[in-house]
Design a protein around this motif. Structure first.
Motif, mmCIF file in Angstrom:
data_model
loop_
_atom_site.group_PDB
_atom_site.id
_atom_site.type_symbol
_atom_site.label_atom_id
_atom_site.label_comp_id
_atom_site.label_asym_id
_atom_site.label_seq_id
_atom_site.Cartn_x
_atom_site.Cartn_y
_atom_site.Cartn_z
ATOM 1 N N ILE A 50 0.853 -1.188 0.000
ATOM 2 C CA ILE A 50 0.000 0.000 0.000
ATOM 3 C C ILE A 50 0.888 1.237 0.000
ATOM 4 C CG2 ILE A 50 -0.222 -0.028 2.536
ATOM 5 C CD1 ILE A 50 -3.120 1.018 2.102
ATOM 6 N N GLY A 54 -2.559 5.422 -0.175
ATOM 7 C CA GLY A 54 -3.621 4.452 0.057
ATOM 8 C C GLY A 54 -3.908 3.499 -1.101
ATOM 9 N N ALA A 56 -3.489 0.249 -3.161
ATOM 10 C CA ALA A 56 -3.046 -1.084 -2.761
ATOM 11 C C ALA A 56 -2.974 -2.029 -3.947
ATOM 12 C CB ALA A 56 -3.981 -1.654 -1.711
ATOM 13 N N THR A 67 -7.025 -7.882 2.945
ATOM 14 C CA THR A 67 -7.112 -6.434 2.784
ATOM 15 C C THR A 67 -5.986 -5.768 3.553
ATOM 16 O OG1 THR A 67 -9.530 -6.534 2.591
ATOM 17 C CG2 THR A 67 -8.546 -4.393 3.065
ATOM 18 N N SER A 69 -4.259 -2.242 4.907
ATOM 19 C CA SER A 69 -4.610 -0.871 5.248
ATOM 20 C C SER A 69 -3.489 -0.282 6.091
ATOM 21 C CB SER A 69 -5.941 -0.816 6.000
ATOM 22 O OG SER A 69 -5.854 -1.544 7.216
ATOM 23 N N ARG A 70 -3.540 1.016 6.276
ATOM 24 C CA ARG A 70 -2.508 1.671 7.081
ATOM 25 C C ARG A 70 -3.108 2.828 7.842
ATOM 26 N NH1 ARG A 70 2.008 3.818 3.038
ATOM 27 N NH2 ARG A 70 2.692 5.068 4.836
ATOM 28 N N ASP A 71 -2.510 3.098 8.980
ATOM 29 C CA ASP A 71 -2.870 4.251 9.792
ATOM 30 C C ASP A 71 -1.623 5.110 9.864
ATOM 31 O OD1 ASP A 71 -3.362 6.095 11.845
ATOM 32 O OD2 ASP A 71 -4.624 4.690 12.953
ATOM 33 N N VAL A 77 0.798 -0.583 9.707
ATOM 34 C CA VAL A 77 0.164 -1.227 8.561
ATOM 35 C C VAL A 77 -0.509 -2.505 9.053
ATOM 36 C CG1 VAL A 77 2.298 -2.456 7.905
ATOM 37 C CG2 VAL A 77 0.508 -2.060 6.196
ATOM 38 N N TYR A 78 -1.652 -2.799 8.468
ATOM 39 C CA TYR A 78 -2.444 -3.956 8.874
ATOM 40 C C TYR A 78 -2.671 -4.876 7.676
ATOM 41 C CZ TYR A 78 -3.623 -0.650 12.590
ATOM 42 O OH TYR A 78 -3.557 0.269 13.615
ATOM 43 N N GLN A 80 -5.627 -7.650 7.036
ATOM 44 C CA GLN A 80 -6.795 -8.449 7.421
ATOM 45 C C GLN A 80 -6.882 -9.644 6.493
ATOM 46 O OE1 GLN A 80 -9.067 -8.027 10.005
ATOM 47 N NE2 GLN A 80 -9.817 -10.041 9.343
#
Length: 114
Positions: A50, A54, A56, A67, A69-71, A77-78, A80
């Protein structure tokens, strides 16, 4: 840059897990973040990546199931992972890119039983 990954474990096929990877240290100018995995006897492969904006991309084998995602506020970074299959069993590594240099986490083991 130091990376701390967590969230791996043992899960039955069809189950879910969520991996997290937090970056610390010289975290300014981090751009892309991602996850790779390495199964026993196989080469390390890209799972998902990613960008800082944002966008990906995913390996074909995980599209529709995983999936990323990142904060950015948490420099985390995550990943799922849903509908897990035994072939997803691997050590998962997070990676971040800063100034054309890649930094790798220590790896977290995901085991999917049939």
């Amino acid at each position: 840059v130091q990376l701390q990954a967590s969230g791996g474990g043992l899960v039955q096929a069809g189950g879910s897990l969520r991996l997290s990877c937090a970056a610390s240290g010289s975290i300014f100018s981090i751009n892309a973040m991602g996850w790779y995995r390495q199964a026993p006897g196989k080469q390390r492969e890209l799972v998902a990546r990613i960008t800082s904006g944002g966008s990906a991309n995913y390996a074909d084998s995980v599209k529709g199931r995983f999936t990323i995602s990142r904060d950015n506020a948490k420099n985390t970074v995550y990943l799922q992972m849903n509908s897990l299959m035994p072939e997803d069993t691997a050590v998962y590594y997070c990676v971040v890119y800063r100034s054309s240099v890649s930094y790798w986490g220590q790896g977290t083991l995901v085991t999917v039983s049939s």
